[in-house]
Design an enzyme around this catalytic site. Structure first.
Site, mmCIF file in Angstrom:
data_model
loop_
_atom_site.group_PDB
_atom_site.id
_atom_site.type_symbol
_atom_site.label_atom_id
_atom_site.label_comp_id
_atom_site.label_asym_id
_atom_site.label_seq_id
_atom_site.Cartn_x
_atom_site.Cartn_y
_atom_site.Cartn_z
ATOM 1 N N ASP A 1 0.875 -1.170 0.000
ATOM 2 C CA ASP A 1 0.000 0.000 0.000
ATOM 3 C C ASP A 1 0.907 1.213 0.000
ATOM 4 O OD1 ASP A 1 -1.670 2.142 0.489
ATOM 5 O OD2 ASP A 1 -2.713 1.222 2.182
ATOM 6 N N VAL A 2 1.010 1.894 -1.133
ATOM 7 C CA VAL A 2 1.982 2.982 -1.278
ATOM 8 C C VAL A 2 1.658 4.190 -0.420
ATOM 9 C CG1 VAL A 2 2.641 2.265 -3.606
ATOM 10 C CG2 VAL A 2 0.804 3.951 -3.302
ATOM 11 N N ASN B 1 3.927 3.059 -10.418
ATOM 12 C CA ASN B 1 2.784 3.034 -11.317
ATOM 13 C C ASN B 1 1.455 3.312 -10.612
ATOM 14 O OD1 ASN B 1 1.198 2.050 -13.806
ATOM 15 N ND2 ASN B 1 0.577 0.571 -12.233
ATOM 16 N N TYR C 1 -6.303 15.622 -10.621
ATOM 17 C CA TYR C 1 -5.500 14.605 -11.286
ATOM 18 C C TYR C 1 -4.393 15.257 -12.105
ATOM 19 C CZ TYR C 1 -4.113 10.797 -14.344
ATOM 20 O OH TYR C 1 -3.367 9.863 -15.028
ATOM 21 N N LYS D 1 -0.251 14.993 -11.564
ATOM 22 C CA LYS D 1 0.689 14.448 -12.539
ATOM 23 C C LYS D 1 1.763 15.471 -12.917
ATOM 24 C CE LYS D 1 -0.698 10.246 -12.760
ATOM 25 N NZ LYS D 1 0.195 9.157 -12.279
ATOM 26 N N THR E 1 -8.050 1.349 -20.598
ATOM 27 C CA THR E 1 -7.924 0.540 -19.383
ATOM 28 C C THR E 1 -9.148 0.777 -18.510
ATOM 29 O OG1 THR E 1 -6.811 2.266 -18.071
ATOM 30 C CG2 THR E 1 -5.398 0.824 -19.400
#
Length: 245
Positions: A58-59, A84, A170, A174, A203
């Site tokens: 769990d990052v 990722n 978002y 990024k 995806t």
């Protein structure tokens, strides 16, 4: 692409989508791959399907990341880290986005990269990827999966699809990932640290709306992960080459 032997790679968020396809391709290229996933059942299933190793990860959690470091170190170390894991955040009008929403998106997409980079730094510094002799020092690699959605060049170009999308949290996250990449490349010149834009790929992340296949979407990630510790550092690429910041 440089073929690498005996290279060990960890991919976060790798039980599906771009992470899963990256794992498949890197295994095909000769890497030993760790599938990092929060969900143990899904992560183990993905690892078994690909012939990869699994580590619970769990990052967003310090203890989980520290445990993953210990597991991978005990198994022999790490050469390539692919950051990722990420989330899109809530799909709402900008006027409805809250500070709590921002904290959630930045915690997963940005702060996690700080956590992962610093936690795995000792293992990456000890990497011998690309070395040619028993006493040779190699070069660890970090690939940060960012997005053209965070590129100032892309979002201000009316000919690019990124300019037609308004997703403040978002896109800002990024942009931060790409800047972290550049700054970490300066801070840790002994490593190769680069950012990859997958492009608009079909995806689950975007309800399979992108025109690219998942294989096309992993081209830039795989390119950076298979340079054997060589090549430039502090760059931002997509599958066509160097991308606009």
């Amino acid at each position: 692409m440089t073929e690498t032997q005996n290279t060990t790679t960890l991919i976060s968020g790798a039980n599906r989508g771009l992470g899963f396809e990256t794992a498949r391709r890197l295994i095909e290229a000769g890497h030993t791959v760790w599938i990092g996933a929060r969900d143990e059942t899904r992560g183990r299933e993905a690892a078994e399907k690909l012939g990869a190793r699994f580590v619970q990860l769990d990052v967003t959690n310090d203890e989980s990341v520290a445990a993953a470091v210990a597991t991978i170190e005990a198994a022999g170390g790490l050469d390539v880290l692919v950051n990722n894991a990420g989330i899109a955040g809530p799909f709402r009008e900008a006027s409805e986005l809250t500070a709590a929403d921002a904290e959630t998106v930045f915690s997963t997409n940005v702060i996690s990269i700080v956590r992962m980079t610093l936690a795995f730094l000792p293992l990456l510094r000890a990497s011998r990827a690309g070395s040619t002799g028993a006493d040779s020092n190699g070069t660890g690699t970090i690939v940060n999966v960012t997005s053209g959605m965070g590129s100032f060049g892309a979002v201000t170009d009316p000919d690019r699809v990124e300019s037609q999308i308004v997703a403040p949290l978002y896109q800002a996250s990024k942009s931060a990932v790409t800047m972290l990449t550049v700054q970490y490349a300066k801070a840790f010149p002994e490593l190769r640290i680069n950012a990859a834009d997958p492009g608009y790929t079909a995806t689950e992340f975007n309800n399979y709306g992108g025109p690219q296949t998942v294989t096309e979407g992993t081209d830039a990630i795989v390119e950076l992960a298979t340079r054997g510790g060589g090549g430039p550092t502090g760059t931002f690429i997509d599958r066509s080459g160097v991308a606009p910041f």
